[in-house]
Design a protein around this motif. Structure first.
Motif, PDB file in Angstrom:
ATOM      1  N   ASN A 208       2.987   0.112  -1.401  1.00 25.67           N
ATOM      2  CA  ASN A 208       1.572   0.429  -1.468  1.00 25.67           C
ATOM      3  C   ASN A 208       1.131   0.440   0.762  1.00 25.67           C
ATOM      4  O   ASN A 208       0.237   1.106   0.494  1.00 25.67           O
ATOM      5  CB  ASN A 208       0.321  -0.093  -1.849  1.00 25.67           C
ATOM      6  CG  ASN A 208       0.295   0.196  -3.137  1.00 25.67           C
ATOM      7  OD1 ASN A 208      -0.335   1.936  -3.976  1.00 25.67           O
ATOM      8  ND2 ASN A 208       0.866  -0.601  -4.034  1.00 25.67           N
TER       9      ASN A 208
ATOM     10  N   ILE B  11       4.226   2.209   5.692  1.00 31.34           N
ATOM     11  CA  ILE B  11       4.266   2.287   7.339  1.00 31.34           C
ATOM     12  C   ILE B  11       5.735   2.684   7.498  1.00 31.34           C
ATOM     13  O   ILE B  11       6.237   2.751   9.035  1.00 31.34           O
ATOM     14  CB  ILE B  11       2.768   0.602   7.496  1.00 31.34           C
ATOM     15  CG1 ILE B  11       1.959   0.889   7.269  1.00 31.34           C
ATOM     16  CG2 ILE B  11       3.847   0.226   8.867  1.00 31.34           C
ATOM     17  CD1 ILE B  11       1.402  -0.187   7.787  1.00 31.34           C
TER      18      ILE B  11
ATOM     19  N   GLY C 106      -5.338  10.658  -3.046  1.00 26.55           N
ATOM     20  CA  GLY C 106      -4.448   9.124  -1.885  1.00 26.55           C
ATOM     21  C   GLY C 106      -3.381   9.555  -1.199  1.00 26.55           C
ATOM     22  O   GLY C 106      -2.164   9.105  -1.636  1.00 26.55           O
ATOM     23  N   VAL C 107      -3.219  10.630  -0.338  1.00 26.26           N
ATOM     24  CA  VAL C 107      -2.086   9.955   1.274  1.00 26.26           C
ATOM     25  C   VAL C 107      -2.723   9.652   1.703  1.00 26.26           C
ATOM     26  O   VAL C 107      -3.151   9.358   2.807  1.00 26.26           O
ATOM     27  CB  VAL C 107      -1.899  11.911   1.042  1.00 26.26           C
ATOM     28  CG1 VAL C 107      -0.785  11.471   2.875  1.00 26.26           C
ATOM     29  CG2 VAL C 107      -1.858  12.292   0.158  1.00 26.26           C
ATOM     30  N   PRO C 108      -1.657   8.116   1.902  1.00 24.57           N
ATOM     31  CA  PRO C 108      -1.881   7.131   2.941  1.00 24.57           C
ATOM     32  C   PRO C 108      -1.117   7.972   4.569  1.00 24.57           C
ATOM     33  O   PRO C 108      -0.697   7.066   5.219  1.00 24.57           O
ATOM     34  CB  PRO C 108      -1.124   6.128   2.798  1.00 24.57           C
ATOM     35  CG  PRO C 108       0.208   6.562   2.449  1.00 24.57           C
ATOM     36  CD  PRO C 108      -0.949   7.748   1.491  1.00 24.57           C
ATOM     37  N   TRP C 109      -2.237   8.640   5.035  1.00 25.40           N
ATOM     38  CA  TRP C 109      -1.865   9.546   6.230  1.00 25.40           C
ATOM     39  C   TRP C 109      -2.078   8.056   7.333  1.00 25.40           C
ATOM     40  O   TRP C 109      -1.419   7.923   8.260  1.00 25.40           O
ATOM     41  CB  TRP C 109      -3.154  10.395   6.883  1.00 25.40           C
ATOM     42  CG  TRP C 109      -2.863  11.696   5.689  1.00 25.40           C
ATOM     43  CD1 TRP C 109      -3.444  12.862   5.170  1.00 25.40           C
ATOM     44  CD2 TRP C 109      -1.675  12.230   5.329  1.00 25.40           C
ATOM     45  NE1 TRP C 109      -3.278  13.403   4.579  1.00 25.40           N
ATOM     46  CE2 TRP C 109      -1.921  13.303   4.751  1.00 25.40           C
ATOM     47  CE3 TRP C 109      -0.110  12.046   6.529  1.00 25.40           C
ATOM     48  CZ2 TRP C 109      -0.876  14.037   4.163  1.00 25.40           C
ATOM     49  CZ3 TRP C 109       0.011  13.187   6.413  1.00 25.40           C
ATOM     50  CH2 TRP C 109       0.664  14.041   5.126  1.00 25.40           C
ATOM     51  N   GLY C 110      -3.110   7.086   7.240  1.00 28.60           N
ATOM     52  CA  GLY C 110      -3.412   6.027   8.081  1.00 28.60           C
ATOM     53  C   GLY C 110      -2.439   5.493   8.188  1.00 28.60           C
ATOM     54  O   GLY C 110      -1.857   5.597   8.910  1.00 28.60           O
ATOM     55  N   LYS C 111      -1.518   4.970   7.264  1.00 29.22           N
ATOM     56  CA  LYS C 111      -0.130   4.030   7.489  1.00 29.22           C
ATOM     57  C   LYS C 111       0.603   4.805   7.883  1.00 29.22           C
ATOM     58  O   LYS C 111       1.383   4.267   8.337  1.00 29.22           O
ATOM     59  CB  LYS C 111       0.322   3.457   6.301  1.00 29.22           C
ATOM     60  CG  LYS C 111      -1.221   2.831   5.160  1.00 29.22           C
ATOM     61  CD  LYS C 111      -0.872   1.654   4.003  1.00 29.22           C
ATOM     62  CE  LYS C 111      -1.849   0.840   3.785  1.00 29.22           C
ATOM     63  NZ  LYS C 111      -2.373   1.251   2.501  1.00 29.22           N
TER      64      LYS C 111
ATOM     65  N   TYR D 209      -9.311  -1.506  11.904  1.00 25.18           N
ATOM     66  CA  TYR D 209      -8.611  -0.948  13.693  1.00 25.18           C
ATOM     67  C   TYR D 209      -8.695  -1.394  14.295  1.00 25.18           C
ATOM     68  O   TYR D 209      -7.893  -1.455  15.616  1.00 25.18           O
ATOM     69  CB  TYR D 209      -8.709   0.920  13.462  1.00 25.18           C
ATOM     70  CG  TYR D 209      -8.694   1.922  13.351  1.00 25.18           C
ATOM     71  CD1 TYR D 209      -7.294   1.942  13.009  1.00 25.18           C
ATOM     72  CD2 TYR D 209      -9.299   3.320  12.349  1.00 25.18           C
ATOM     73  CE1 TYR D 209      -6.413   3.019  12.139  1.00 25.18           C
ATOM     74  CE2 TYR D 209      -8.302   3.727  11.588  1.00 25.18           C
ATOM     75  CZ  TYR D 209      -6.481   3.813  11.823  1.00 25.18           C
ATOM     76  OH  TYR D 209      -6.676   4.914  11.125  1.00 25.18           O
TER      77      TYR D 209
ATOM     78  N   THR E 199      -5.472   0.890   6.281  1.00 24.46           N
ATOM     79  CA  THR E 199      -6.248   2.498   6.134  1.00 24.46           C
ATOM     80  C   THR E 199      -6.201   3.524   5.404  1.00 24.46           C
ATOM     81  O   THR E 199      -5.873   4.147   5.487  1.00 24.46           O
ATOM     82  CB  THR E 199      -5.252   2.733   7.848  1.00 24.46           C
ATOM     83  OG1 THR E 199      -3.627   2.609   7.232  1.00 24.46           O
ATOM     84  CG2 THR E 199      -6.046   2.124   8.574  1.00 24.46           C
ATOM     85  N   ASP E 200      -5.791   3.231   3.745  1.00 25.42           N
ATOM     86  CA  ASP E 200      -6.044   4.059   2.685  1.00 25.42           C
ATOM     87  C   ASP E 200      -7.273   4.132   2.264  1.00 25.42           C
ATOM     88  O   ASP E 200      -7.558   4.222   1.938  1.00 25.42           O
ATOM     89  CB  ASP E 200      -5.263   3.059   1.492  1.00 25.42           C
ATOM     90  CG  ASP E 200      -4.293   3.694   0.805  1.00 25.42           C
ATOM     91  OD1 ASP E 200      -4.387   5.219   0.437  1.00 25.42           O
ATOM     92  OD2 ASP E 200      -3.455   3.331  -0.255  1.00 25.42           O
ATOM     93  N   PRO E 201      -7.300   6.010   2.219  1.00 24.72           N
ATOM     94  CA  PRO E 201      -8.399   6.552   2.081  1.00 24.72           C
ATOM     95  C   PRO E 201      -8.308   6.193   0.124  1.00 24.72           C
ATOM     96  O   PRO E 201      -9.156   6.565  -0.428  1.00 24.72           O
ATOM     97  CB  PRO E 201      -8.117   8.019   2.247  1.00 24.72           C
ATOM     98  CG  PRO E 201      -6.741   8.123   3.229  1.00 24.72           C
ATOM     99  CD  PRO E 201      -6.533   6.820   2.456  1.00 24.72           C
ATOM    100  N   LYS E 202      -7.714   6.061  -0.537  1.00 24.82           N
ATOM    101  CA  LYS E 202      -7.487   5.959  -1.713  1.00 24.82           C
ATOM    102  C   LYS E 202      -8.554   5.118  -2.160  1.00 24.82           C
ATOM    103  O   LYS E 202      -9.006   3.869  -3.441  1.00 24.82           O
ATOM    104  CB  LYS E 202      -6.793   6.345  -2.501  1.00 24.82           C
ATOM    105  CG  LYS E 202      -5.404   5.210  -2.673  1.00 24.82           C
ATOM    106  CD  LYS E 202      -4.540   5.839  -3.328  1.00 24.82           C
ATOM    107  CE  LYS E 202      -3.260   4.629  -2.854  1.00 24.82           C
ATOM    108  NZ  LYS E 202      -1.356   5.011  -3.687  1.00 24.82           N
TER     109      LYS E 202
ATOM    110  N   PHE F  92      -3.311  -1.457  10.372  1.00 26.16           N
ATOM    111  CA  PHE F  92      -2.738  -0.582   9.519  1.00 26.16           C
ATOM    112  C   PHE F  92      -2.617  -0.664   7.929  1.00 26.16           C
ATOM    113  O   PHE F  92      -2.392   0.502   7.617  1.00 26.16           O
ATOM    114  CB  PHE F  92      -1.439   0.131  10.479  1.00 26.16           C
ATOM    115  CG  PHE F  92      -1.975   0.511  12.198  1.00 26.16           C
ATOM    116  CD1 PHE F  92      -2.934   1.664  11.690  1.00 26.16           C
ATOM    117  CD2 PHE F  92      -0.817   0.896  12.534  1.00 26.16           C
ATOM    118  CE1 PHE F  92      -2.981   2.278  13.098  1.00 26.16           C
ATOM    119  CE2 PHE F  92      -1.509   0.577  14.031  1.00 26.16           C
ATOM    120  CZ  PHE F  92      -2.678   2.211  14.413  1.00 26.16           C
TER     121      PHE F  92
END
Lengths: 582, 198
Positions: free
Chosen positions: A266, A271, A482-487, B39, B24-27, B21
């Motif tokens: 996760n 990352i 649930g795609v971790p785009w931020g990471k 951030y 930053t997981d939207p789920k 970082f």
């Protein structure tokens, strides 16, 4: 040694036939082992050894560069297996019908694109950056062994025996596959301190040498600093923390291992993938001036008396043909979609293959590890979101996965070719000629196994396809948003800055260290340290002259035993099936 | 000192940015609030990394200024920051060794070890200094020079393989090709030593 005045044989019928037969045999074994145990068998070193046995031993011929063509063919066919079995079995797991011809077409298009895109970068990666490509270097050591002198051949043979024996002992269960030093040194249970018993990683580390220490350092930062802080600050699934609190005795380390696994899946992996992509892209931007020079060299190569590289016009035509095939496959999978959407998906897939291929080729060149599975999962996510349909996403995922495998393999083979003096265009042409065989054979074997033992998550079924389960899980996660785009984006920014920092490829190396399991990084790191210490003690040349053949033997020994084990399992399955039928 | 500080900031910045970082997981429930906290942490890490990069590049200003004419202006000769003469010497020595082997070729078979020696004794020392040479010559000139040297190396490797396999005609042809490439490399280096020739 007899002296001959005839033409020096390189691309011969014997080399191509032996390479094709060995390649197909490896595809069969790799497909089975991939579905059963989740690993495929590396083909280059095996093909070089088997090729020597057949070409020199049985046929009484076979030059060094002829055997190089044999291993190029065999590994080019075999490498496609990883891409196909990672993705296509997802159809069986989801109990979904799929079109065999469509799967074959998209995988073959991907295979061709992988080779075509990476060829122009040979000069940059092999001649200018001089990336190490440990497997390619090891195969060259195997191929050169007849001329390297008896002592070096003996060293290589000893390495091979040690590699084979250690792997056989781990396969037989006499030696463990991993050793957990956590309880011994008293480290917190969630701090991964597991070391892989893998001679392959050790050998790859030795061949990489000092640059590989960055991977070790990155792994230590990711797993021994970031991970404990994540636990300390309660970023981990609270249920897992509860399990750890209530565990006692050996169960404590089991619960800790689950937390470490959670952190890897996760935090570190997404990352790490972002870092790989960002690091590689910035690396390419920084290399543009020298890459321009290399490409001008490639264009000039066409003016020479003998052509040494495939011309850019041929590469362009090939890419166009593969793109059209990919578009046709996508349109067939998405009959409702508008042509514009299909063209966009095809174009994005082609561009993504070029980018992902570059990332994988760089990572393989620097460390021997390729993040194929991570990039394939990312591809499936992107194309699922674009097409809103799992079938097309898996088919394009298969194309991408096969393509990036071929990118890495072509570069490894070209590195071997450079070291033994092969003419690059000959390797490039034979690889392109056989590149579609692998996916087609693999799909056929998959079909046979699906009808026989069966493929599925059900525990009564024999082949669980562990890698394809990840694909299914990813599709389900994407459907759930649930795609971790931020990471991914954060990782890409950090990776890009690391590559800007003045150390070539740093973003890719640190990204790899976050992406890979620590157990292999630690063993690989030991190999790197051994090389550095050996070079200090006995000198760089001696470390290269004697250490390299031994490490090459280690690299070849592991897949040799794995192949034997898979053949044994296949024979056992066939015998059991025969007994049941009677 | 500057290098140590830059390396330290880079490591710390990488760790801080990665930790930032990591959340930053939207789920995850309440991820928007977490992002507001994390951030800035990630941004602080990135600033540290950028500072490290700036420090590192500022340390390179002097040599870059010294070798400004080396970059991509084809007419300008490279500065004296790198010993081009030593490269020329090594390339000449390799070429002369090949000539000697070519002359001997008619009389006896060329031993593979003699071919390998050319690579290890003359080409490898240049290849091992490629990072400094790249910095001094600039990407375009580096690619021109090293592309040709690598081709010569590959032809020497082929000559070695042919010598081991016992194909003297191929040994001769490959040595000739290697010599041709080394002569091209020498011509390139010499053109940089004589201003205005390229």
């Amino acid at each position: 040694m007899s002296v001959r005045n005839e033409k020096y044989p390189e691309v011969t019928l014997a080399a191509i036939v032996v390479g094709t037969v060995v390649g197909i045999l490896l595809v069969i074994c790799s497909t089975y082992s991939g579905l059963l145990m989740g690993f495929t068998i590396g083909g280059s070193a095996l093909a070089a050894i088997v090729g020597f046995g057949i070409l020199r031993g049985l046929l009484g011929r076979g030059t060094i560069i002829e055997n190089n063509i044999n291993q190029t063919v065999a590994s080019g066919i075999n490498i496609a297996t990883a891409g196909v079995i990672f993705t296509i079995p997802a159809f069986y797991l989801m109990d979904q019908e799929f079109n065999f011809a469509l799967a074959a077409a998209s995988s073959a298009a991907g295979a061709a694109l992988g080779v075509l895109f990476i060829i122009p970068l040979r000069k940059q990666m092999i001649e200018l950056d001089r990336l190490r490509f440990p497997t390619g270097t090891a195969v060259a050591a195997v191929l050169r062994s007849p001329g390297a002198g008896v002592k070096k051949a003996v060293v290589l043979a000893v390495g091979l025996i040690v590699g084979a024996v250690v792997t056989a002992l781990t396969v037989a269960g006499v030696l463990p596959k991993t050793v957990d030093l956590g309880p011994l040194v008293g480290s917190p249970p969630y701090v991964a301190n597991v070391w892989a018993v893998s001679v392959f990683s050790l050998g790859a580390g030795y061949i990489t040498g000092a640059p590989g220490l960055v991977v070790l350092a990155g792994g230590i930062l990711a797993y021994w600093l970031v991970a404990p802080l994540a636990v300390e600050w309660r970023w981990v699934d609270p249920e897992l923390i509860n399990q750890l609190r209530h565990a006692s005795g050996p169960a404590t380390y089991q619960a800790g291992a689950e937390i470490a696994q959670w952190i890897r899946a996760n935090i570190n992996r997404p990352i790490g993938i972002g870092m790989l992509v960002g690091g590689a892209l910035i690396g390419v931007l920084l290399s543009l001036p020298s890459m321009g020079g290399a490409l001008r060299g490639l264009a000039r190569a066409g003016l020479k008396e003998t052509r040494e590289e495939l011309p850019l016009s041929v590469l362009g035509l090939g890419i166009l043909a593969a793109f059209v095939l990919l578009v046709v496959a996508t349109k067939t999978a998405l009959p409702e979609a508008e042509l514009g959407t299909v063209l966009l998906i095809g174009l994005l897939a082609t561009v993504w293959i070029a980018m992902a291929g570059l990332v994988v080729a760089q990572a393989t060149g620097m460390t021997d590890w390729s993040p194929i599975s991570g990039l394939a999962l990312l591809s499936i996510v992107v194309f699922f979101l674009l097409g809103k349909e799992a079938t097309a996403a898996i088919l394009i995922g298969a194309a991408v996965c096969v393509a990036i495998g071929e990118c890495a393999d072509m570069m490894q083979d070209l590195k071997t070719g450079h070291l033994v003096g092969a003419v690059p265009i000959r390797q490039q042409v034979v690889e392109l000629a056989v590149v579609a065989i692998g996916p087609i054979v693999c799909l056929l074997v998959l079909d046979v196994l699906a009808r026989g033992p069966g493929i599925g998550p059900d525990s009564t079924m024999k082949l669980t396809a562990p890698q394809a389960q990840a694909v299914v899980a990813t599709i389900e996660a994407v459907e759930g948003g649930g795609v971790p785009w931020g990471k991914y984006a954060g990782g890409a920014t950090v990776g890009g800055l690391l590559s800007l920092s003045g150390f070539p490829g740093l973003g890719v190396l640190v990204g790899l260290s976050m992406y890979l399991p620590l157990a292999y990084i630690l063993t690989y790191g030991v190999g790197c340290i051994v090389q550095v210490v050996t070079a200090r003690v006995v000198g760089r040349q001696a470390a290269e002259d004697w250490g390299l053949p031994f490490a090459a033997g280690l690299l070849a020994g592991e897949p040799l035993v794995e192949l034997g084990y898979v053949l044994y399992r296949l024979a056992f399955t066939a015998a059991a099936g025969g007994a049941a039928a009677s | 000192m500057r290098t140590v500080l830059s390396g330290f900031l880079l490591v710390v910045g990488t760790v801080v940015a990665t930790l930032g970082f990591a959340r930053t997981d939207p789920k995850e429930p309440g991820w928007r609030q977490k992002i507001q906290i994390h951030y800035p942490v990630a941004a602080a890490g990135l600033v540290l990394m950028l500072t490290a990069i700036a420090l590192r590049y500022s340390g390179r200003v002097a040599p870059a200024d010294r070798g400004r004419n080396d970059s991509d202006d084809p007419a300008a000769p490279p500065s004296t920051g790198i010993d081009i003469g030593a490269i020329r010497q090594a390339l000449s020595a390799a070429r002369d060794q090949i000539r000697t082997l070519e002359q001997e070729e008619g009389e006896t078979a060329v031993p593979p070890a003699a071919i390998e020696r050319i690579v290890t004794a003359h080409l490898m020392p240049i290849i091992e200094r490629r990072h400094q040479i790249l910095e001094q010559l600039g990407g375009r000139r580096f690619a021109e020079l090293f592309g040709v040297i690598a081709e010569a190396e590959r032809w020497l490797n082929r000559a070695w393989s042919a010598a081991v396999d016992g194909y003297p005609a191929e040994v001769n042809r490959s040595l000739a090709n290697a010599r041709r490439d080394l002569e091209s490399a020498l011509a390139l280096v010499e053109s940089w030593l004589v201003p205005g020739t390229r």
